[in-house]
Scaffold this motif. Structure first.
Motif, PDB file in Angstrom:
ATOM      1  N   GLN A   1       2.019  -7.084  -4.488  1.00 51.29           N
ATOM      2  CA  GLN A   1       2.980  -7.805  -3.644  1.00 51.29           C
ATOM      3  C   GLN A   1       3.203  -7.116  -2.299  1.00 51.29           C
ATOM      4  OE1 GLN A   1       6.479  -8.041  -6.080  1.00 51.29           O
ATOM      5  NE2 GLN A   1       5.549  -9.438  -7.563  1.00 51.29           N
ATOM      6  N   ARG A   2       2.594  -5.953  -2.103  1.00 49.05           N
ATOM      7  CA  ARG A   2       2.742  -5.161  -0.872  1.00 49.05           C
ATOM      8  C   ARG A   2       4.203  -4.794  -0.611  1.00 49.05           C
ATOM      9  NH1 ARG A   2      -0.348  -9.622   0.524  1.00 49.05           N
ATOM     10  NH2 ARG A   2      -2.579  -9.275   0.752  1.00 49.05           N
ATOM     11  N   ASP A   3       4.920  -4.467  -1.685  1.00 52.30           N
ATOM     12  CA  ASP A   3       6.325  -4.081  -1.573  1.00 52.30           C
ATOM     13  C   ASP A   3       6.392  -2.585  -1.284  1.00 52.30           C
ATOM     14  OD1 ASP A   3       9.055  -3.538  -1.907  1.00 52.30           O
ATOM     15  OD2 ASP A   3       9.276  -5.201  -3.322  1.00 52.30           O
ATOM     16  N   VAL A   4       6.536  -2.232  -0.017  1.00 51.41           N
ATOM     17  CA  VAL A   4       6.448  -0.839   0.415  1.00 51.41           C
ATOM     18  C   VAL A   4       7.556   0.014  -0.213  1.00 51.41           C
ATOM     19  CG1 VAL A   4       6.551   0.715   2.399  1.00 51.41           C
ATOM     20  CG2 VAL A   4       5.293  -1.434   2.565  1.00 51.41           C
ATOM     21  N   SER A   5       8.774  -0.470  -0.224  1.00 55.10           N
ATOM     22  CA  SER A   5       9.898   0.314  -0.750  1.00 55.10           C
ATOM     23  C   SER A   5       9.693   0.657  -2.219  1.00 55.10           C
ATOM     24  CB  SER A   5      11.209  -0.451  -0.574  1.00 55.10           C
ATOM     25  OG  SER A   5      11.508  -0.646   0.784  1.00 55.10           O
ATOM     26  N   LEU A   6       9.213  -0.306  -2.987  1.00 52.67           N
ATOM     27  CA  LEU A   6       9.007  -0.086  -4.415  1.00 52.67           C
ATOM     28  C   LEU A   6       7.836   0.853  -4.671  1.00 52.67           C
ATOM     29  CD1 LEU A   6      10.256  -0.854  -7.066  1.00 52.67           C
ATOM     30  CD2 LEU A   6       8.853  -2.913  -7.128  1.00 52.67           C
ATOM     31  N   VAL A   7       6.749   0.688  -3.918  1.00 52.69           N
ATOM     32  CA  VAL A   7       5.599   1.575  -4.073  1.00 52.69           C
ATOM     33  C   VAL A   7       5.968   2.998  -3.663  1.00 52.69           C
ATOM     34  CG1 VAL A   7       3.251   2.070  -3.281  1.00 52.69           C
ATOM     35  CG2 VAL A   7       3.935  -0.283  -3.755  1.00 52.69           C
ATOM     36  N   MET A   8       6.707   3.145  -2.582  1.00 56.80           N
ATOM     37  CA  MET A   8       7.130   4.470  -2.129  1.00 56.80           C
ATOM     38  C   MET A   8       8.004   5.153  -3.173  1.00 56.80           C
ATOM     39  SD  MET A   8       5.834   5.435   0.758  1.00 56.80           S
ATOM     40  CE  MET A   8       6.975   6.764   1.143  1.00 56.80           C
ATOM     41  N   ALA A   9       8.869   4.401  -3.823  1.00 51.44           N
ATOM     42  CA  ALA A   9       9.725   4.978  -4.866  1.00 51.44           C
ATOM     43  C   ALA A   9       8.877   5.547  -6.000  1.00 51.44           C
ATOM     44  CB  ALA A   9      10.684   3.910  -5.397  1.00 51.44           C
ATOM     45  N   GLY A  10       7.872   4.787  -6.428  1.00 49.03           N
ATOM     46  CA  GLY A  10       6.997   5.274  -7.495  1.00 49.03           C
ATOM     47  C   GLY A  10       6.215   6.505  -7.080  1.00 49.03           C
ATOM     48  N   LEU A  11       5.700   6.522  -5.845  1.00 42.23           N
ATOM     49  CA  LEU A  11       4.936   7.667  -5.364  1.00 42.23           C
ATOM     50  C   LEU A  11       5.809   8.914  -5.263  1.00 42.23           C
ATOM     51  CD1 LEU A  11       2.809   5.974  -2.548  1.00 42.23           C
ATOM     52  CD2 LEU A  11       1.996   6.785  -4.765  1.00 42.23           C
TER      53      LEU A  11
END
Length: 340
Positions: free
Chosen positions: A299-309
């Motif tokens: 979904q290209r959800d940057v905030s969510l991906v950044m949280a996981g990283l």
């Protein structure tokens, strides 16, 4: 009049271990910052964003798209978007999801427990099986038992995890012995606390089995190789020449040194807890963090991906510090200042 003696500050605050922990935490904070910087810019500079599909939807108005771009900060330069994200993250606010405006921290917190439970169970079971089997294979080197273990390990080490997951899913569908997906049964809320534990364990059996089989092969081979290397050392030969019992030579002198690299590996596995179950959660429809982050990437959800990283990087830093301290505890000869 006698002066009252002031008690000294406890030496704990000045000992080598504490200084090492603070030093590594400082290094870890710098690593987390660099990972966040690189990851954010790579995500932002990659083609498309979470509004790309909406822009091609004729039912979505241009005004709505523009309002969403302002809400998500897309109207600002990339470097400004990063500093806004970083300042919010330092205050404990990881932002909101692109679609739905759900707080990322609450969403991640709700899913992380399931993934941690799955991954922790896998690590405990894998290590409980692989370490004794690896020791057995090293002690019984070149016997039929050792060869059988190595054949099994070679077979499963190259076996794709998604293929194994599909095979176990087919087994569950054809036999009805295990649930096909999900984490709980329909009547979960009506069960006692013990019944709930059993029900969750029942649903996690096949996913844990999948991860355990895949992880077992490499772990036991590493344990076997380490022990064989140590058993060839001169001090082991000297211990045997002195007439020490073979069991004492192996399980006291050799095993202790052979286990040190395994402790380092345990630190890395702790860091990979949240990322190691992506495929398994996806195939078994487990509502965990791995599946959530995989969907966030699509979904290209940057905030969510950044949280996981960031959570994964933080756990990797903590895992490495924990591994170093465990090495120091197991072998007092190791100097922490030499492990940087």
């Amino acid at each position: 009049m006698a002066t009252k003696e002031i008690s000294p500050v406890p030496s704990f605050f000045f000992n080598t271990t504490t200084a090492y922990i603070f030093k590594r935490l400082g290094q870890g904070a710098f690593v987390i910052f660099l990972v966040s910087l690189l990851s954010f810019f790579l995500l932002k500079l990659s083609p498309g964003d979470c509004l790309s599909d909406l822009r091609f939807d004729p039912s979505i108005t241009k005004e709505f798209i523009e309002s969403e771009e302002i809400r998500l900060g897309y109207d600002k330069p990339v470097y400004m978007q990063y500093f806004i994200w970083l300042s919010s993250a330092l205050r404990g606010n990881l932002g909101q999801t692109c679609q739905g405006s759900i707080p990322v921290l609450s969403l991640v917190g709700a899913r992380a427990g399931t993934t941690l439970m799955l991954s922790f169970a896998t690590i405990v079971i894998t290590w409980a099986i692989a370490i004794p089997v690896g020791i057995f294979a090293a002690v019984k080197q070149n016997t039929w038992g050792d060869r059988l273990v190595q054949v099994i390990s070679y077979f499963f080490q190259g076996f794709p995890s998604f293929v194994l997951a599909i095979l176990l899913l087919m087994l569950a569908q054809n036999t009805s012995l295990f649930p096909v997906g999900g984490l709980t049964s329909i009547d979960f809320s009506d069960l006692s606390w013990f019944g709930k534990v059993v029900d969750i364990g029942y649903h996690l059996f096949l996913p844990v089995l999948t991860l355990t089989i895949i992880s077992f092969a490499g772990l036991q081979r590493l344990m076997r190789g380490n022990l064989l290397d140590v058993m060839r050392q001169d001090y082991i030969k000297t211990a045997r020449a002195k007439g020490l019992p073979e069991n004492k030579v192996i399980y006291v002198h050799a095993l202790r040194n052979a286990f040190n690299p395994m402790v380092t590996l345990l630190g890395y596995e702790f860091g990979a807890l949240l990322s190691g179950s992506f495929i398994t959660e996806f195939f078994f429809s487990i509502p965990g963090l791995g599946r959530l982050l995989l969907e966030a990437v699509f979904q290209r959800d940057v905030s969510l991906v950044m949280a996981g990283l960031m959570i994964g990087t933080f756990m990797l830093v903590i895992g490495n510090i924990f591994a170093d301290l465990m090495l120091k505890l197991l072998d007092p000869r190791i100097k922490l200042e030499e492990m940087d």
